[in-house]
Design a protein around this motif. Structure first.
Motif, PDB file in Angstrom:
ATOM      1  N   THR A   5       0.874  -1.200   0.013  1.00  0.00           N
ATOM      2  CA  THR A   5      -0.171   0.093   0.072  1.00  0.00           C
ATOM      3  C   THR A   5       0.884   1.376  -0.003  1.00  0.00           C
ATOM      4  OG1 THR A   5      -1.475  -1.189   1.267  1.00  0.00           O
ATOM      5  CG2 THR A   5      -1.731   0.949   1.204  1.00  0.00           C
ATOM      6  N   ILE A   7       1.093   5.631  -0.349  1.00  0.00           N
ATOM      7  CA  ILE A   7       0.353   6.722  -0.116  1.00  0.00           C
ATOM      8  C   ILE A   7       1.018   8.014  -0.690  1.00  0.00           C
ATOM      9  CG2 ILE A   7      -0.437   8.415   1.603  1.00  0.00           C
ATOM     10  CD1 ILE A   7      -1.727   5.770   1.903  1.00  0.00           C
ATOM     11  N   GLU A  11       2.786  18.077  -1.361  1.00  0.00           N
ATOM     12  CA  GLU A  11       2.788  19.454  -0.446  1.00  0.00           C
ATOM     13  C   GLU A  11       1.683  20.509  -1.376  1.00  0.00           C
ATOM     14  OE1 GLU A  11       4.535  20.269   2.266  1.00  0.00           O
ATOM     15  OE2 GLU A  11       3.398  21.763   2.447  1.00  0.00           O
ATOM     16  N   LEU A 132      -4.948  13.307   6.722  1.00  0.00           N
ATOM     17  CA  LEU A 132      -3.920  12.670   6.586  1.00  0.00           C
ATOM     18  C   LEU A 132      -3.047  12.758   8.139  1.00  0.00           C
ATOM     19  CD1 LEU A 132      -2.259  11.742   4.200  1.00  0.00           C
ATOM     20  CD2 LEU A 132      -1.038  14.026   4.253  1.00  0.00           C
ATOM     21  N   LYS A 133      -3.374  13.611   8.795  1.00  0.00           N
ATOM     22  CA  LYS A 133      -2.681  13.448  10.043  1.00  0.00           C
ATOM     23  C   LYS A 133      -3.601  12.959  11.157  1.00  0.00           C
ATOM     24  CE  LYS A 133      -0.516  17.794   9.445  1.00  0.00           C
ATOM     25  NZ  LYS A 133      -0.688  19.294   9.997  1.00  0.00           N
ATOM     26  N   PRO A 135      -5.079   9.749  11.541  1.00  0.00           N
ATOM     27  CA  PRO A 135      -4.458   8.256  12.364  1.00  0.00           C
ATOM     28  C   PRO A 135      -3.367   8.701  13.289  1.00  0.00           C
ATOM     29  CG  PRO A 135      -5.129   8.142   9.989  1.00  0.00           C
ATOM     30  CD  PRO A 135      -4.953   9.753  10.119  1.00  0.00           C
ATOM     31  N   PHE A 136      -2.346   9.564  12.683  1.00  0.00           N
ATOM     32  CA  PHE A 136      -1.109  10.153  13.449  1.00  0.00           C
ATOM     33  C   PHE A 136      -1.548  10.779  14.931  1.00  0.00           C
ATOM     34  CE2 PHE A 136       2.109  13.372  14.378  1.00  0.00           C
ATOM     35  CZ  PHE A 136       3.072  12.683  14.459  1.00  0.00           C
TER      36      PHE A 136
ATOM     37  N   ASP B   6       4.557  24.165  15.519  1.00  0.00           N
ATOM     38  CA  ASP B   6       4.113  22.737  15.067  1.00  0.00           C
ATOM     39  C   ASP B   6       5.175  22.604  13.802  1.00  0.00           C
ATOM     40  OD1 ASP B   6       2.484  21.459  12.644  1.00  0.00           O
ATOM     41  OD2 ASP B   6       1.765  20.395  14.621  1.00  0.00           O
ATOM     42  N   PHE B   8       4.999  20.609  11.241  1.00  0.00           N
ATOM     43  CA  PHE B   8       4.415  20.559  10.107  1.00  0.00           C
ATOM     44  C   PHE B   8       4.371  21.995   9.344  1.00  0.00           C
ATOM     45  CE2 PHE B   8       2.962  16.749  12.240  1.00  0.00           C
ATOM     46  CZ  PHE B   8       3.893  16.012  11.292  1.00  0.00           C
ATOM     47  N   LEU B  11       7.485  23.262   8.513  1.00  0.00           N
ATOM     48  CA  LEU B  11       7.920  22.795   6.944  1.00  0.00           C
ATOM     49  C   LEU B  11       7.071  23.238   5.887  1.00  0.00           C
ATOM     50  CD1 LEU B  11       8.539  18.972   8.034  1.00  0.00           C
ATOM     51  CD2 LEU B  11      10.311  20.674   7.240  1.00  0.00           C
ATOM     52  N   ALA B  12       5.779  23.864   6.207  1.00  0.00           N
ATOM     53  CA  ALA B  12       5.033  24.372   5.084  1.00  0.00           C
ATOM     54  C   ALA B  12       5.489  25.637   4.425  1.00  0.00           C
ATOM     55  CB  ALA B  12       3.563  24.500   5.550  1.00  0.00           C
ATOM     56  N   ARG B  17      12.156  25.279   4.054  1.00  0.00           N
ATOM     57  CA  ARG B  17      12.449  24.003   3.665  1.00  0.00           C
ATOM     58  C   ARG B  17      14.117  23.906   2.771  1.00  0.00           C
ATOM     59  NH1 ARG B  17       6.987  23.674   1.929  1.00  0.00           N
ATOM     60  NH2 ARG B  17       7.731  23.812   0.038  1.00  0.00           N
ATOM     61  N   PHE B  81       5.079  10.820   9.855  1.00  0.00           N
ATOM     62  CA  PHE B  81       3.988  11.143  10.349  1.00  0.00           C
ATOM     63  C   PHE B  81       2.609  10.424   9.469  1.00  0.00           C
ATOM     64  CE2 PHE B  81       3.761  14.416   7.037  1.00  0.00           C
ATOM     65  CZ  PHE B  81       2.312  14.643   7.098  1.00  0.00           C
ATOM     66  N   ILE B  82       3.118  10.198   8.134  1.00  0.00           N
ATOM     67  CA  ILE B  82       2.154   9.850   7.301  1.00  0.00           C
ATOM     68  C   ILE B  82       1.915   8.241   7.426  1.00  0.00           C
ATOM     69  CG2 ILE B  82       3.381   9.171   5.219  1.00  0.00           C
ATOM     70  CD1 ILE B  82       1.839  11.045   3.519  1.00  0.00           C
ATOM     71  N   PRO B  84       1.144   6.349  10.018  1.00  0.00           N
ATOM     72  CA  PRO B  84      -0.180   5.775  10.768  1.00  0.00           C
ATOM     73  C   PRO B  84      -1.205   5.646   9.652  1.00  0.00           C
ATOM     74  CG  PRO B  84       0.851   7.155  11.909  1.00  0.00           C
ATOM     75  CD  PRO B  84       1.559   7.418  10.880  1.00  0.00           C
ATOM     76  N   PHE B  85      -1.268   6.807   8.727  1.00  0.00           N
ATOM     77  CA  PHE B  85      -2.470   7.039   7.608  1.00  0.00           C
ATOM     78  C   PHE B  85      -2.200   5.559   6.648  1.00  0.00           C
ATOM     79  CE2 PHE B  85      -4.097   8.187   3.588  1.00  0.00           C
ATOM     80  CZ  PHE B  85      -5.397   8.846   3.912  1.00  0.00           C
ATOM     81  N   ARG B  86      -0.920   5.509   6.128  1.00  0.00           N
ATOM     82  CA  ARG B  86      -0.668   4.293   5.455  1.00  0.00           C
ATOM     83  C   ARG B  86      -0.905   2.882   6.174  1.00  0.00           C
ATOM     84  NH1 ARG B  86       2.182   0.344   3.331  1.00  0.00           N
ATOM     85  NH2 ARG B  86       3.236   0.205   5.750  1.00  0.00           N
ATOM     86  N   TRP B  89      -5.000   2.217   5.715  1.00  0.00           N
ATOM     87  CA  TRP B  89      -5.312   1.783   4.611  1.00  0.00           C
ATOM     88  C   TRP B  89      -4.517   0.284   4.481  1.00  0.00           C
ATOM     89  CZ3 TRP B  89      -9.340   2.934   2.125  1.00  0.00           C
ATOM     90  CH2 TRP B  89      -9.795   4.516   2.382  1.00  0.00           C
TER      91      TRP B  89
END
Lengths: 155, 108
Positions: A5, A7, A11, A132-133, A135-136, B6, B8, B11-12, B17, B81-82, B84-86, B89
């Motif tokens: 899987t 993802i 950005e 996206l965040k 589940p984190f 934060d 994130f 980094l935005a 960056r 951080f991504i 847990p999302f992966r 699924w």
């Protein structure tokens, strides 16, 4: 080994692309999305309604161990092309997350294997990032709750 | 945790960056970093401050100079951080695969 899987969330974009290779023939992969009893089983949710056809709609509901409904979601099906494509909306009821537009595209790789590509478009970049965040963030919350549980037992 | 700092959010910003990319291979002073940008020095200092506060950058005193280094540990955390999302699924799809394999066997 490459993860099955994958993802992709670029950005500043409103979309997430989820791809997955299945050790299943295409027809079986598609069936898992089309039939309410099967969806209920692998999603671990109650399927209140699922009309797998253009202009159809669906509603799902998830309860906790005490039987209390914790999540209800619904959407309409725009496109339903067997073994190829599903386009539908997804919205969690009574939440501020907004509606998502989901496109599922499936294809056969070999006779016994298949591939799914899922595009999820959110209403804004911020909503996408939040999704996206989630589940984190939940992971952090759960860790925190577990910690509180352990601490409360120590008292 | 201060949400204004934060990671994130830090980094935005494209300049931040770019700063992280600059110091990815070697430590640099604020002056050397600022020389790479057209923006005013205080603006670069502000970016360095934000990156330091959210621990993406580490400072190291070397004589009279302060060098900025990238924090590999923090960057690893952010990259993950991504995950847990992966994983969410991946778990769902694994359940689908297992179920349909059983289904296939039953219907042979």
């Amino acid at each position: 080994m490459e993860p099955k899987t994958k993802i992709t969330a670029e950005e500043g974009k409103q979309e997430i692309i989820i791809t997955r290779d299945f050790d299943l023939p295409l027809s079986l992969l598609f069936k898992a999305y089309a039939e309410p009893e099967l969806v209920a089983q692998w999603m671990g949710t109650k399927v209140l309604k699922l009309e797998s056809k253009p202009h159809g709609s669906y509603q799902i509901e998830t309860s906790n161990a005490q039987g209390i409904v914790v999540m209800r979601a619904n959407g309409v099906i725009h496109t339903f092309l067997p073994n190829q494509k599903i386009i539908r909306t997804f919205e969690m009821e009574q939440t501020p997350f907004g509606v998502q537009l989901e496109t599922y595209e499936s294809e056969a790789v070999t006779e016994g294997t298949s591939k799914l590509r899922m595009q999820v478009v959110y209403q804004s970049v911020a909503a996408r990032d939040q999704g996206l965040k989630m589940p984190f963030a939940q992971g952090i919350n759960w860790a925190h709750n577990r910690l509180e549980e352990i601490i409360s037992k120590l008292k | 945790m201060n949400l204004r700092r934060d990671v994130f959010q830090a980094l935005a910003d494209p300049t931040r960056r770019a700063i992280l990319l600059l110091v990815a291979t070697q430590g640099m002073t604020a002056g050397a970093i600022a020389a790479n940008f057209d923006t005013a020095r205080p603006t670069v200092s502000k970016h360095l401050q934000i990156l330091t506060e959210c621990e993406l950058l580490e400072q190291q005193q070397n004589g009279r100079e302060i060098y900025y280094y990238i924090s590999a540990k923090k960057m690893k955390e952010v990259a993950d951080f991504i995950e847990p999302f992966r994983k969410m699924w991946d778990d769902r799809f694994n359940a689908l695969e297992t179920l349909m394999k059983e289904h296939q066997t039953k219907n042979l």
